[in-house]
Write a protein that holds these residues in place. Structure first.
Motif, short mmCIF file in Angstrom:
data_model
loop_
_atom_site.label_atom_id
_atom_site.label_comp_id
_atom_site.label_asym_id
_atom_site.label_seq_id
_atom_site.Cartn_x
_atom_site.Cartn_y
_atom_site.Cartn_z
N PRO A 11 37.75 -2.49 7.36
CA PRO A 11 36.34 -2.73 7.01
C PRO A 11 35.41 -1.58 7.40
CG PRO A 11 37.29 -4.71 7.95
CD PRO A 11 38.31 -3.62 8.14
N THR B 29 37.48 -15.99 7.13
CA THR B 29 38.20 -14.98 7.91
C THR B 29 39.46 -15.55 8.56
OG1 THR B 29 36.73 -15.41 9.79
CG2 THR B 29 36.17 -13.58 8.35
N SER C 179 42.02 -7.82 7.77
CA SER C 179 40.98 -6.86 7.38
C SER C 179 40.43 -7.16 5.99
CB SER C 179 41.52 -5.43 7.44
OG SER C 179 42.68 -5.29 6.65
N ASN C 180 41.29 -7.50 5.04
CA ASN C 180 40.81 -7.83 3.70
C ASN C 180 39.96 -9.10 3.69
OD1 ASN C 180 41.62 -5.70 2.18
ND2 ASN C 180 43.40 -6.68 1.28
N LEU D 283 36.55 -8.06 4.63
CA LEU D 283 35.92 -7.38 3.49
C LEU D 283 35.46 -8.36 2.43
CD1 LEU D 283 38.20 -4.23 3.01
CD2 LEU D 283 35.78 -4.25 3.61
N MET E 199 32.29 -9.87 3.49
CA MET E 199 31.18 -8.91 3.39
C MET E 199 30.66 -8.76 1.97
SD MET E 199 32.76 -5.99 5.93
CE MET E 199 31.71 -4.71 5.24
#
Length: 424
Positions: A283, A381, A391-392, A395, A398
Motif C-alpha cells: 500500500p 481487511t 496488502s491487497n 488497497l 483505500m
C-alpha cells in the motif's frame, strides 16, 4: 461483543480448526494427494498462531481499557435519510454508466457477465470507471440493507425489500467480486445482532438467512461468469449433485469457504515457499510504476500460488494461503508467532479506541457513520487477509470502500443539513 478481535478469531476458526475436524474430505480434493503428516503439522502451526494472537491481543486490550471517554458528534442514520441517500446514489451510478458506458462494455457485461472486466483490466479508463461503479454498488447494498433494518412497518419493509433486490441485481451484473454484496450483508448482520436483545433467538432465526445468502453467492458466480441473459442455461448444474462429496466439493468451490485451508496444505507440502516481506508494504509503494521499479513485488497471493505450482495473476485471482501462509512465506517459522501477534496488537488497539470513543454515547449507537466505517474496515481487511492477501485488502479498502464511505457521509451530511433548515 462484536469487535475486530472476535471477528479475527471467528474467521480463523472457520478456516483452520474446523476443517481439520474432517481432513478426509481434503486428501484427494482437486489438489493432488495430501499427506496425513501435513494435517498434523497444520494443527500445531494453527494452534501456535492462535495463542500468539490471543496473548498479544489480551495485553493490548488490558493496557488500553481505562482512559478518558471521547465525545464524538456522529451522524446517526435513520430510515428516511437512508432511503433518500439510496436514490441519490442510483442517480450517481446512472451518470457514471452514462459517461463511462463505452469503457465499461455494458452490452458485453449483460451477455457475458462481469468477467469481461478481467480481460481488459489494465486499461486505465476501465479500471477507474470500474472502481467508481463498485464504490456505488457497495453503498447501495449497504444502504438498502440498513433501510430494511431501520424499517418500522410493512410499507417501509416493502420499500426496503425492493431496494435490496434492485441493489443485488445491480451488484450481480456490474461487480465481479462478490464482496461488494457479501460484506455489507455481514456488516448489517452484526449490527442487527448487537441491537437484538435475545441473542440466541436471533442466531436461531438467522439460520435460514445464512442458507439463503449461500445460495445467492452461488447464483452470483453464475451471473458474473455467464451473464444475466444466459445464467438460466447453467443453473441446472446445481440440481445434478449425486453424493455428499460432490455437494461438499460444489459448495467449497463456489463459496471460498476453505480455499485458504486447501492452498495452505499445498504450501506446507512444498516446503520451499519464500517471498520478500516487502509485499506487506505494497500500500505504500503501489503508485510506483514498474517502468521505474521493474522488480516491484507482485501481490503476495500471486507469488505464493506460483511457488506451489499454480499459474495465476492478480487480474483473475484473489485467493491465497491466508495469514499463516503469508507469515511462513515471508518470515519463515518465526512468522507464525510474529504476524499473528502483530494482528493481535492492531486489533486490540483498534477495539480499545472504538470502545473509548463510543461507550459514552450509549451501547446502541451502532448505526452511526463512525461505527459503520469501523465495521467496513475490519470486515474488508481481516476477511481479505484470512483469504490470502493482506496488502491487497488494504488497497481495496483505500480505493473502493473508503470512497464509498466518504460518499455516504457527504450525502448524509447534506440530508441532515437540509432537515435542519426545514425545522428552522
Amino acid at each position: 461483543a462484536v469487535s475486530s478481535s472476535s471477528y479475527w478469531i471467528v474467521l480463523f476458526a472457520l478456516i483452520y480448526p474446523i476443517p481439520l475436524l474432517y481432513p478426509e474430505a481434503f486428501i484427494n480434493l482437486n489438489l493432488g494427494y495430501i499427506k496425513e503428516e501435513t494435517f498434523k503439522e497444520l494443527e500445531i502451526i494453527s494452534f501456535l498462531a492462535f495463542i500468539s494472537f490471543t496473548l498479544a491481543n489480551f495485553f493490548s486490550l488490558t493496557n488500553l481499557k481505562s482512559g478518558h471517554n471521547e465525545q464524538k458528534n456522529n451522524l446517526v442514520i435513520s430510515f428516511h435519510s437512508l432511503k433518500s441517500i439510496w436514490f441519490k446514489v442510483i442517480i450517481i451510478l446512472c451518470l457514471i454508466l452514462f459517461f463511462f458506458g463505452s469503457s465499461l462494455s455494458l452490452d458485453s457485461v449483460l451477455s457475458k457477465g462481469s468477467q469481461v472486466y478481467l480481460e481488459n483490466e489494465q486499461e486505465f479508463s476501465l479500471a477507474f470507471s470500474g472502481m467508481l461503479v463498485e464504490a456505488c454498488i457497495i453503498v447501495l447494498n449497504l444502504v438498502s440493507l440498513l433501510v430494511l433494518q431501520q424499517s418500522q412497518n410493512r410499507f417501509q419493509k416493502s420499500i426496503a425489500i425492493s431496494l435490496v433486490i434492485i441493489s443485488f441485481i445491480l451488484s450481480s451484473i456490474f461487480v465481479f467480486a462478490r464482496r461488494a454484496y457479501v460484506y455489507p450483508l455481514i456488516i448489517v448482520f452484526l449490527i442487527s445482532y448487537l441491537r437484538y436483545k435475545n441473542k440466541v433467538r436471533f442466531l436461531f432465526v438467522s439460520i435460514p438467512f445464512i442458507f439463503l445468502v449461500s445460495f445467492v453467492m452461488i447464483l452470483m458466480i453464475y451471473i458474473r461468469t455467464y451473464g444475466l441473459f444466459n445464467v438460466y442455461e447453467y443453473l441446472g448444474d446445481i440440481f445434478v449433485i449425486e453424493s455428499n462429496l460432490e455437494l461438499f466439493t460444489f459448495l467449497i468451490s463456489n463459496l471460498d469457504f476453505t480455499a485458504s485451508f486447501q492452498f495452505l496444505l499445498m504450501q506446507l507440502q512444498t516446503e520451499t515457499v519464500s517471498v520478500t516481506p516487502l509485499v506487506y508494504l505494497k500500500p505504500l509503494f503501489f503508485f510506483i510504476p514498474r517502468t521505474v521499479w521493474p522488480e516491484k513485488p507482485e501481490a503476495i497471493c500471486v507469488l505464493i500460488m506460483k511457488e506451489i505450482g499454480f499459474n495465476v495473476d492478480i487480474i483473475n485471482f484473489s485467493g491465497g494461503t491466508g495469514i499463516i501462509g503469508e507469515a511462513m512465506a515471508t518470515l519463515g517459522i518465526i512468522g507464525i508467532v510474529i504476524i499473528p501477534a502483530i494482528w493481535g496488537v492492531l486489533c486490540g488497539l483498534l477495539d480499545s479506541r472504538i470502545y473509548r470513543a463510543y461507550i459514552s454515547q450509549g451501547i446502541l449507537t451502532y448505526t452511526s457513520i463512525g461505527i459503520l466505517t469501523y465495521l467496513v474496515f475490519i470486515i474488508q481487511t481481516i476477511t481479505g487477509a484470512h483469504r490470502g492477501d493482506t496488502s491487497n485488502s488494504v488497497l481495496e479498502f483505500m480505493f473502493t470502500y473508503a470512497p464509498g464511505l466518504v460518499l455516504l457521509k457527504l450525502l448524509l451530511n447534506s440530508y441532515n443539513n437540509k432537515a435542519k433548515q426545514l425545522k428552522i
